[in-house]
Design an enzyme around this catalytic site. Structure first.
Site, PDB file in Angstrom:
ATOM      1  N   LEU A 195      39.026  40.312  48.309  1.00 51.25           N
ATOM      2  CA  LEU A 195      38.088  40.659  48.920  1.00 51.25           C
ATOM      3  C   LEU A 195      38.478  41.607  50.325  1.00 51.25           C
ATOM      4  CD1 LEU A 195      36.119  37.200  48.903  1.00 51.25           C
ATOM      5  CD2 LEU A 195      35.366  39.302  47.921  1.00 51.25           C
ATOM      6  N   ALA A 196      37.572  42.451  50.728  1.00 51.05           N
ATOM      7  CA  ALA A 196      38.286  43.197  52.006  1.00 51.05           C
ATOM      8  C   ALA A 196      38.303  42.343  52.965  1.00 51.05           C
ATOM      9  CB  ALA A 196      37.163  44.298  52.254  1.00 51.05           C
ATOM     10  N   HIS A 197      37.292  41.412  53.356  1.00 50.88           N
ATOM     11  CA  HIS A 197      37.251  40.829  54.426  1.00 50.88           C
ATOM     12  C   HIS A 197      38.064  39.818  54.475  1.00 50.88           C
ATOM     13  CE1 HIS A 197      34.219  39.247  51.495  1.00 50.88           C
ATOM     14  NE2 HIS A 197      34.400  38.174  51.869  1.00 50.88           N
TER      15      HIS A 197
ATOM     16  N   HIS B 132       9.905  33.217  61.946  1.00 53.29           N
ATOM     17  CA  HIS B 132       8.928  33.496  60.839  1.00 53.29           C
ATOM     18  C   HIS B 132       8.010  34.851  61.018  1.00 53.29           C
ATOM     19  CE1 HIS B 132       5.790  32.351  57.949  1.00 53.29           C
ATOM     20  NE2 HIS B 132       5.140  32.708  58.790  1.00 53.29           N
TER      21      HIS B 132
ATOM     22  N   GLY C  82      47.332  46.503  48.850  1.00 54.08           N
ATOM     23  CA  GLY C  82      46.343  46.397  47.962  1.00 54.08           C
ATOM     24  C   GLY C  82      46.309  46.520  46.373  1.00 54.08           C
TER      25      GLY C  82
ATOM     26  N   ILE D 294      32.641  44.687  39.635  1.00 57.29           N
ATOM     27  CA  ILE D 294      32.525  46.239  39.849  1.00 57.29           C
ATOM     28  C   ILE D 294      31.870  46.703  38.648  1.00 57.29           C
ATOM     29  CG2 ILE D 294      33.788  48.111  39.438  1.00 57.29           C
ATOM     30  CD1 ILE D 294      36.393  46.960  40.705  1.00 57.29           C
TER      31      ILE D 294
ATOM     32  N   VAL E 200      37.118  43.828  23.185  1.00 51.91           N
ATOM     33  CA  VAL E 200      37.301  45.459  22.856  1.00 51.91           C
ATOM     34  C   VAL E 200      38.789  45.484  21.890  1.00 51.91           C
ATOM     35  CG1 VAL E 200      37.445  47.572  23.774  1.00 51.91           C
ATOM     36  CG2 VAL E 200      36.020  46.177  24.927  1.00 51.91           C
TER      37      VAL E 200
ATOM     38  N   GLU F 191      31.605  42.587  27.586  1.00 54.29           N
ATOM     39  CA  GLU F 191      32.329  41.441  28.310  1.00 54.29           C
ATOM     40  C   GLU F 191      33.076  40.534  27.422  1.00 54.29           C
ATOM     41  OE1 GLU F 191      34.294  39.080  30.599  1.00 54.29           O
ATOM     42  OE2 GLU F 191      33.593  41.012  31.275  1.00 54.29           O
TER      43      GLU F 191
END
Length: 469
Positions: free
Chosen positions: A334-336, A458, A157, A197, A250, A216
């Site tokens: 991505l987790a998936h 519908h 990870g 996040i 920043v 940002e």
């Protein structure tokens, strides 16, 4: 602790401190690791899976799942105009512990040995695991085990990337992990970074009553999203009180003061809590990758994009196959994606072909409202010079959206010269569910005409896709 004992799933069992020979070793038990272990065991492989922290990895313990619990309670807070933050935190933790227990149970099935400890390479087919055990009587003990396998998956990870900014690790600065365990809502929350996040937490804590400021560096939030969708989402959050400073670099953090440069001028904001959400970096330290000849860079471990086999310079052991899946290879965070990469790897080990389309990877941002996407953005299609048509649909024209008071939203769907659907970006209620439908259709090379011929219930939001102009 029983899970410390090895040999139960090894074809060549040895005493617990020596380990044994297995078919597959997996380092990391996040979505990529534990799902690969389960799939491999069901297909007859003997698996050892090593985890240094909690079963389930970042996603389950301090990422996707607890964040979504916060998102749910934030939406309820908007509706009810009241909430008990202590109960929010407690509910989040109960969900995490319930799911973690489920993963731990899954890792006890036949064919899998779950080993808690830090794993690292001794060579290209040997993993050493250092564990700390706590006997009922006596002092903690260090147990060292070695496992060998012809197939190894690295699924360790990622973690928050901390930029070299003075004061960025100060006492008021937290990562998403710490913010999920915060005990009270900060009056003023400054978020550095407007990626997934940062935007999710901006939405959540705005609902909880924080004065939220987002700083940002880029000119717009969520660069992976269609720029039109990203801008509309930012405008929605601004209506809810979130303040954005875009194109802002920043310079330093001093206590609760975040100083940044924007348009050539120095500005600052004050905050009680500062969330550092400046991206992710792969967990490759202390794996001793060099002992296996594995190459990596700042993005992650280098892999074959189809099989996820690592690039290795080691010739001492030519037979082992080493793979890296999920965030640690830096390809799709991505987790998936990690889950499906893991299944692809196990299929490769088993010598099986599959039809997994890893080039079609849906993703979602669980803000309020949601945003989701699959395929290229409109800007990317233009930059590539591809022939395409952009089709748009609006929530305000949909009966279900009107009924549930969710009329703020837009769906953009792209088709190629042959009318095949090649991408979709949506902002609005249940955007993730709608994009998932499009992703399924893209996997079957569906045309827009064929989509329009599919009967939809519908009234549902999915009719936005069927009626898209």
């Amino acid at each position: 602790m029983n899970e410390m004992k090895s040999g139960a799933a090894c074809s060549d069992p040895q005493p617990p401190n020596l380990g044994g020979k297995c078919d597959l070793i997996i380092i990391g038990s996040g979505p990529g690791g534990y799902r690969a272990a389960e799939y491999a065991a069901k297909n007859g492989l003997q698996v050892v899976i090593v985890e240094s922290a909690f079963a389930g990895g970042t996603c389950l313990n301090c990422g996707c799942i607890p964040t979504k619990a916060f998102c749910h309670d934030a939406e309820l807070a908007e509706i009810r105009q009241s909430f008990d933050f202590q109960k929010v935190v407690e509910r989040k933790q109960q969900i995490v512990e319930q799911l973690r227990s489920g993963v731990e149970s899954l890792m006890q099935q036949p064919g899998i040995t779950f080993v808690h400890g830090h794993g690292h390479f001794l060579d290209a087919n040997t993993i050493e695991v250092v564990s700390t055990v706590f006997p009922e009587d006596g002092e903690p003990e260090t147990v060292v085990q070695q496992f060998k396998a012809d197939n190894i998956i690295i699924a360790t990870g990622s973690r928050t990337k901390i930029l070299p900014i003075p004061g960025i690790t100060g006492p008021k600065c937290v990562t998403s992990t710490e913010l999920l365990d915060i005990q009270e809502v900060p009056k003023r929350l400054c978020i550095i970074g407007a990626g997934v996040i940062g935007m999710e937490f901006a939405s959540v804590f705005a609902s909880f009553g924080s004065e939220v400021t987002v700083v940002e560096y880029l000119k717009e939030c969520l660069p992976a999203l269609d720029s039109d969708i990203a801008k509309r989402l930012r405008k929605q959050l601004e209506k809810r009180g979130v303040k954005f400073y875009l194109g802002a670099g920043v310079k330093q953090v001093d206590g609760g003061t975040v100083t940044f440069e924007r348009k050539g001028k120095e500005e600052s904001v004050e905050a009680d809590t500062i969330l550092v959400a400046t991206g992710r970096t792969p967990n490759v330290e202390n794996l001793n990758l060099d002992r296996a000849g594995i190459e990596s860079d700042r993005a992650g471990i280098k892999v074959n994009p189809d099989t996820f086999e690592v690039s290795t310079s080691n010739t001492q052991h030519p037979t082992p196959r080493i793979f890296a899946i999920g965030d640690v290879n830096g390809r799709q965070l991505l987790a998936h994606a990690a889950t499906m990469q893991g299944i692809r790897v196990v299929n490769t080990i088993l010598g099986r072909k599959d039809a997994i389309r890893l080039d079609i990877m849906p993703a979602a941002v669980f803000t309020n409202p949601e945003a989701a996407s699959v395929g290229p953005t409109e800007d990317q299609l233009k930059d590539e010079g591809r022939e395409f048509t952009c089709h748009k649909g609006y929530y305000r024209a949909n009966g279900k959206a009107l009924a549930i008071e969710a009329t703020e939203g837009i769906a953009k769907l792209f088709t190629d010269a042959d009318d095949r659907i090649i991408g979709c970006h949506i902002l609005g209620a249940h955007a993730a569910d709608l994009v998932q439908e499009v992703a399924a259709l893209m996997n079957r090379d569906t045309t827009l005409a064929q989509l329009r011929d599919i009967v939809h219930i519908h009234p549902t939001l999915s009719e936005i896709l069927q009626d898209i102009g």
